[in-house]
Write a protein that holds these residues in place. Structure first.
Motif, PDB file in Angstrom:
ATOM      1  N   UNK A 105     -24.566   1.636 -14.982  1.00  0.00           N
ATOM      2  CA  UNK A 105     -25.563   1.054 -14.073  1.00  0.00           C
ATOM      3  C   UNK A 105     -26.122   2.115 -13.132  1.00  0.00           C
ATOM      4  N   UNK A 106     -25.239   2.963 -12.596  1.00  0.00           N
ATOM      5  CA  UNK A 106     -25.698   4.029 -11.696  1.00  0.00           C
ATOM      6  C   UNK A 106     -26.526   5.068 -12.457  1.00  0.00           C
ATOM      7  N   UNK A 107     -26.133   5.356 -13.695  1.00  0.00           N
ATOM      8  CA  UNK A 107     -26.889   6.311 -14.509  1.00  0.00           C
ATOM      9  C   UNK A 107     -28.278   5.756 -14.838  1.00  0.00           C
ATOM     10  N   UNK A 108     -28.346   4.458 -15.051  1.00  0.00           N
ATOM     11  CA  UNK A 108     -29.639   3.812 -15.319  1.00  0.00           C
ATOM     12  C   UNK A 108     -30.563   3.930 -14.113  1.00  0.00           C
ATOM     13  N   UNK A 109     -30.005   3.758 -12.910  1.00  0.00           N
ATOM     14  CA  UNK A 109     -30.801   3.916 -11.686  1.00  0.00           C
ATOM     15  C   UNK A 109     -31.288   5.357 -11.538  1.00  0.00           C
ATOM     16  N   UNK A 110     -30.421   6.315 -11.889  1.00  0.00           N
ATOM     17  CA  UNK A 110     -30.787   7.726 -11.764  1.00  0.00           C
ATOM     18  C   UNK A 110     -31.910   8.098 -12.733  1.00  0.00           C
ATOM     19  N   UNK A 111     -31.937   7.484 -13.905  1.00  0.00           N
ATOM     20  CA  UNK A 111     -32.985   7.762 -14.889  1.00  0.00           C
ATOM     21  C   UNK A 111     -34.297   7.067 -14.534  1.00  0.00           C
ATOM     22  N   UNK A 112     -34.230   5.960 -13.772  1.00  0.00           N
ATOM     23  CA  UNK A 112     -35.399   5.087 -13.570  1.00  0.00           C
ATOM     24  C   UNK A 112     -36.648   5.806 -13.063  1.00  0.00           C
ATOM     25  N   UNK A 113     -36.566   6.701 -12.070  1.00  0.00           N
ATOM     26  CA  UNK A 113     -37.809   7.353 -11.603  1.00  0.00           C
ATOM     27  C   UNK A 113     -38.485   8.208 -12.657  1.00  0.00           C
ATOM     28  N   UNK A 114     -37.723   8.688 -13.631  1.00  0.00           N
ATOM     29  CA  UNK A 114     -38.294   9.531 -14.679  1.00  0.00           C
ATOM     30  C   UNK A 114     -38.695   8.727 -15.902  1.00  0.00           C
TER      31      UNK A 114
END
Length: 329
Positions: A165-174
């Motif tokens: 879930x945290x990795x998904x948030x980190x990818x979201x802006x890109x």
């Protein structure tokens, strides 16, 4: 028979020669089509060979900020995460570096192709499990080759869910992705997310839970990231969109506690300079508004409300009657 089929007849040879002489066929161009074009490939500076993926580390920086808060809340302990470094391997060579047993989560980065994995070393797994069950997190290292129990894997599945879930948030802006856990695994020999000779890009992180530390490793196939390399190369602007939730909450709390000067304007009066100089204690200045009417309330000099004056608990007070509707205020 296959070789005989490629031999031209006498009529076909004459037709071919006539086409060349007439200029309808250019031999050089036809040979170029069959031979193909030459592509320059630098064996020493190849990004694929080095595993260099521009700005991928920024995604992990964002992940660390999110995961630090998530794991601290999950374990109710102070958690610190630091990057060790990125490296590329052939997938088969990477598997050789993993101990056995090791706790691994195989996950899909949708809509990108292929699968990726995350691994936790044994010391970290036991510390996380012990903390989740209310212990101190200082569990002893298991005896050699002891496999994890189904309960330990089930608890680690929750941790991996938080990580994704945290990795998904980190990818979201890109790039908008959905991280989907496929399965948990302990034996590296049973993992085959890509063929053995394919390149993967890894990122090692050190996770510190109070006095206990361990390593987490992400491994993503190069072919998974390759379709979005241009977006990664575009720059670091997407990192500016990533928000540290802890910093944001602290800033909001501080702003809400900032003091604001509030003034109630009872009315206005116009006097001459002579009248101003002649004012003495006890003189009365007549205002242009009745004391019982609505008064303007200004916050930091900006008109915000209208209110009705009164007395509450022996103090002069004002009751807000409506919000000032001036545009741009």
């Amino acid at each position: 028979m296959a070789a005989a089929e490629k031999i031209l007849t006498k009529a076909e040879i004459e037709a071919l020669l006539n086409a060349v002489f007439d200029g309808r066929i250019e031999p050089e161009k036809e040979l170029a089509k069959t031979e193909g074009s030459v592509v320059t490939y630098d064996l020493f500076n190849s990004e694929a060979h080095k595993g260099f993926v521009p700005n991928l580390d920024i995604i992990y920086d964002s992940y660390i900020r999110y995961s630090r808060v998530t794991l601290s809340n999950r374990l109710r302990k102070s958690v610190e995460i630091k990057k060790i470094g990125a490296r590329s391997y052939k997938f088969d060579d990477f598997l050789q570096t993993l101990p056995s047993p090791v706790c691994m989560g195989i996950f899909k980065i949708e809509p990108l192709k292929g699968a990726a994995l995350i691994s936790f070393d044994s010391t970290l797994v036991l510390s996380l499990v012990d903390s989740l069950l209310g212990g101190t997190g200082s569990a002893k290292v298991p005896v050699a080759n002891r496999m994890f129990t189904s309960i330990e894997l089930r608890l680690m599945e929750k941790i991996v869910g938080d990580v994704l879930q945290d990795l998904e948030k980190a990818w979201a802006p890109l790039y908008a992705t959905h991280m989907n856990l496929l399965r948990m695994e302990m034996n590296p020999r049973l993992i085959s997310i890509v063929p053995p000779e394919y390149q993967i890009v890894t990122m090692s992180l050190k996770l510190q839970i109070e006095d206990i530390s361990g390593n987490i490793m992400f491994a993503i196939p190069y072919m998974t990231i390759d379709p979005i390399r241009d977006k990664l190369k575009a720059g670091m602007q997407f990192d500016l969109m990533a928000i540290d939730p802890q910093w944001s909450s602290r800033l909001s709390a501080e702003i809400l506690e900032a003091p604001m000067e509030t003034i109630v304007e009872m009315g206005n009066a116009r006097i001459t300079l002579r009248e101003l100089l002649e004012l003495v204690p006890g003189d009365t200045i007549m205002l242009d508004k009745p004391s019982s009417g609505e008064m303007l309330v200004k916050v930091e000099g900006v008109p915000k409300y209208f209110g009705i004056p009164g007395i509450r608990h022996g103090n002069k007070a004002i009751q807000i009657s409506k919000i000032c509707s001036n545009r741009g205020q």
